[in-house]
Design a protein around this motif. Structure first.
Motif, mmCIF file in Angstrom:
data_model
loop_
_atom_site.group_PDB
_atom_site.id
_atom_site.type_symbol
_atom_site.label_atom_id
_atom_site.label_comp_id
_atom_site.label_asym_id
_atom_site.label_seq_id
_atom_site.Cartn_x
_atom_site.Cartn_y
_atom_site.Cartn_z
ATOM 1 N N LYS A 106 45.985 14.570 13.696
ATOM 2 C CA LYS A 106 44.854 14.219 14.770
ATOM 3 C C LYS A 106 45.067 13.325 15.765
ATOM 4 O O LYS A 106 44.457 13.358 16.988
ATOM 5 C CB LYS A 106 43.687 13.889 14.160
ATOM 6 C CG LYS A 106 42.711 15.021 13.331
ATOM 7 C CD LYS A 106 41.409 14.661 12.855
ATOM 8 C CE LYS A 106 40.688 15.838 12.239
ATOM 9 N NZ LYS A 106 39.376 15.561 11.480
ATOM 10 N N ASN A 107 46.427 12.588 15.553
ATOM 11 C CA ASN A 107 46.706 11.556 16.688
ATOM 12 C C ASN A 107 47.664 12.097 17.572
ATOM 13 O O ASN A 107 48.310 11.683 18.322
ATOM 14 C CB ASN A 107 47.301 10.320 16.211
ATOM 15 C CG ASN A 107 48.433 10.696 15.249
ATOM 16 O OD1 ASN A 107 48.958 11.809 15.070
ATOM 17 N ND2 ASN A 107 49.282 9.594 14.731
ATOM 18 N N THR A 108 47.699 13.585 17.597
ATOM 19 C CA THR A 108 48.810 14.310 18.468
ATOM 20 C C THR A 108 48.076 14.226 19.989
ATOM 21 O O THR A 108 46.977 14.451 20.118
ATOM 22 C CB THR A 108 48.750 15.845 17.997
ATOM 23 O OG1 THR A 108 49.118 15.977 16.674
ATOM 24 C CG2 THR A 108 49.419 16.665 19.102
ATOM 25 N N HIS A 109 48.968 13.974 20.888
ATOM 26 C CA HIS A 109 48.864 13.680 22.260
ATOM 27 C C HIS A 109 48.129 15.298 22.633
ATOM 28 O O HIS A 109 48.885 16.289 22.318
ATOM 29 C CB HIS A 109 49.982 13.414 23.102
ATOM 30 C CG HIS A 109 49.594 12.942 24.471
ATOM 31 N ND1 HIS A 109 49.462 14.224 25.567
ATOM 32 C CD2 HIS A 109 49.387 11.962 25.025
ATOM 33 C CE1 HIS A 109 49.300 13.327 26.716
ATOM 34 N NE2 HIS A 109 49.303 12.011 26.568
ATOM 35 N N PRO A 110 47.193 15.288 23.500
ATOM 36 C CA PRO A 110 46.667 16.496 24.121
ATOM 37 C C PRO A 110 47.741 17.386 24.578
ATOM 38 O O PRO A 110 47.940 18.741 24.422
ATOM 39 C CB PRO A 110 45.913 15.967 25.336
ATOM 40 C CG PRO A 110 45.340 14.779 24.835
ATOM 41 C CD PRO A 110 46.625 14.140 24.003
ATOM 42 N N LYS A 111 48.815 16.795 25.284
ATOM 43 C CA LYS A 111 49.686 17.945 26.004
ATOM 44 C C LYS A 111 50.707 18.543 24.854
ATOM 45 O O LYS A 111 50.954 19.432 24.832
ATOM 46 C CB LYS A 111 50.854 16.962 27.048
ATOM 47 C CG LYS A 111 50.110 16.683 28.363
ATOM 48 C CD LYS A 111 51.111 16.154 29.158
ATOM 49 C CE LYS A 111 50.581 15.983 30.331
ATOM 50 N NZ LYS A 111 51.581 15.361 31.346
ATOM 51 N N ASP A 112 50.858 17.848 23.718
ATOM 52 C CA ASP A 112 51.584 18.327 22.629
ATOM 53 C C ASP A 112 50.740 19.331 21.886
ATOM 54 O O ASP A 112 51.229 20.312 21.369
ATOM 55 C CB ASP A 112 52.003 17.318 21.735
ATOM 56 C CG ASP A 112 53.038 16.131 22.343
ATOM 57 O OD1 ASP A 112 53.731 16.833 23.018
ATOM 58 O OD2 ASP A 112 52.990 15.106 21.762
ATOM 59 N N LEU A 113 49.480 18.926 21.928
ATOM 60 C CA LEU A 113 48.479 20.227 21.275
ATOM 61 C C LEU A 113 48.336 21.253 21.945
ATOM 62 O O LEU A 113 48.694 22.487 21.325
ATOM 63 C CB LEU A 113 46.929 19.333 21.287
ATOM 64 C CG LEU A 113 45.862 20.413 20.839
ATOM 65 C CD1 LEU A 113 46.430 20.853 19.218
ATOM 66 C CD2 LEU A 113 44.610 19.877 21.117
ATOM 67 N N GLU A 114 48.492 21.353 23.395
ATOM 68 C CA GLU A 114 48.597 22.580 24.013
ATOM 69 C C GLU A 114 49.790 23.295 23.884
ATOM 70 O O GLU A 114 49.938 24.373 23.964
ATOM 71 C CB GLU A 114 48.464 22.079 25.622
ATOM 72 C CG GLU A 114 48.350 23.390 26.631
ATOM 73 C CD GLU A 114 48.075 23.103 27.961
ATOM 74 O OE1 GLU A 114 47.789 24.054 28.740
ATOM 75 O OE2 GLU A 114 48.164 21.864 28.531
ATOM 76 N N THR A 115 51.071 22.627 23.866
ATOM 77 C CA THR A 115 52.268 23.163 23.653
ATOM 78 C C THR A 115 52.323 23.781 22.264
ATOM 79 O O THR A 115 52.633 24.886 21.966
ATOM 80 C CB THR A 115 53.434 22.020 23.630
ATOM 81 O OG1 THR A 115 53.371 21.608 24.917
ATOM 82 C CG2 THR A 115 54.863 22.706 23.226
ATOM 83 N N ALA A 116 51.524 22.991 21.109
ATOM 84 C CA ALA A 116 51.702 23.626 19.661
ATOM 85 C C ALA A 116 50.858 25.099 19.891
ATOM 86 O O ALA A 116 51.399 25.904 18.762
ATOM 87 C CB ALA A 116 51.037 22.679 18.931
ATOM 88 N N LEU A 117 49.572 25.117 20.490
ATOM 89 C CA LEU A 117 48.701 26.252 20.498
ATOM 90 C C LEU A 117 49.537 27.473 21.083
ATOM 91 O O LEU A 117 49.613 28.317 20.688
ATOM 92 C CB LEU A 117 47.421 25.738 21.145
ATOM 93 C CG LEU A 117 46.393 25.030 20.345
ATOM 94 C CD1 LEU A 117 45.342 24.584 21.371
ATOM 95 C CD2 LEU A 117 46.252 25.585 19.129
#
Length: 213
Positions: A107-118
């Motif tokens: 849950k501490n993932t950076h928003p940009k990394d979340l977008e990349t992961a999705l």
């Protein structure tokens, strides 16, 4: 058209904050939030829209993430499930993946990394960050017995590419064949080796030297 996401998390503030972040992504939108697995099932039964992706917390009352992802695998196998949790221990990661999760983030993932992961989850069908991949590899200690398994040269070539970040379409280009042919190599190998995911094939390729061929 944007890919649809449902968030399953019992912490309302976290879920709403996450919804706000994702709704700013170009390719994704949150269509609703569920408080736990049982709440999600009830929403499905009440004809709520079935999403492309579910972001799933693990520690929840009534029906936790472990139970929920297993139910989803059995009842909605086409939904891509990304675990999103504070729990990064080996046991939680392995259990979620075995139960059907196609990705795992903290849950501490950076928003940009979340977008990349999705994006990678949507395009490739799975996403595991490096730390999670190490847990997966270190916990797959059973030596596969391949002496009685026939693996063709083309299947060996495909195995080499499973450890890369190439999509199946890109692998098809490398192998000068159609994406459907590549998918047939994947399905045949999964059947022969009793594996379920590309991560499993990649682990097999690494442990048996096909990644170096």
């Amino acid at each position: 058209m944007k890919k649809t996401i449902v968030i399953v998390d019992d912490h309302v503030l976290i879920a709403k904050a996450l919804e706000g972040i994702i709704d700013n992504f170009k390719e994704f939108e949150v269509i609703y939030v569920a408080e736990n697995g049982k709440d999600l099932i009830q929403k499905f039964e009440n004809n709520s829209k079935i999403p492309d992706i579910i972001l799933l917390d693990i520690s929840m009352p009534i029906m936790d993430g472990f139970e929920t992802v297993l139910w989803l695998k059995e009842n909605h196998p086409n939904i891509k499930v990304m675990a999103l949790s504070m729990q990064g221990d080996d046991k939680s990661v392995i259990k979620m993946i075995k139960n059907g999760a196609k990705g795992y983030l903290l849950k501490n993932t950076h928003p940009k990394d979340l977008e990349t992961a999705l994006t990678k989850l949507n395009n490739d069908g799975f996403f595991y960050p490096e730390w999670a991949s190490k847990i997966i590899f270190s916990n797959m200690n059973n030596e596969e017995q391949i002496s009685n398994i026939r693996i063709s040269d083309r299947e060996k070539e495909f195995l080499k590419y499973t450890v890369t970040e190439l999509s199946y379409k890109e692998i098809a280009d490398k192998m000068c064949c159609s994406p459907r042919t590549v998918e047939s190599y994947r399905d045949q190998l999964c059947d022969k080796l009793d594996l379920k995911t590309r991560v499993g094939l990649a682990v097999f390729a690494i442990k048996n030297g096909f990644a170096e061929s």
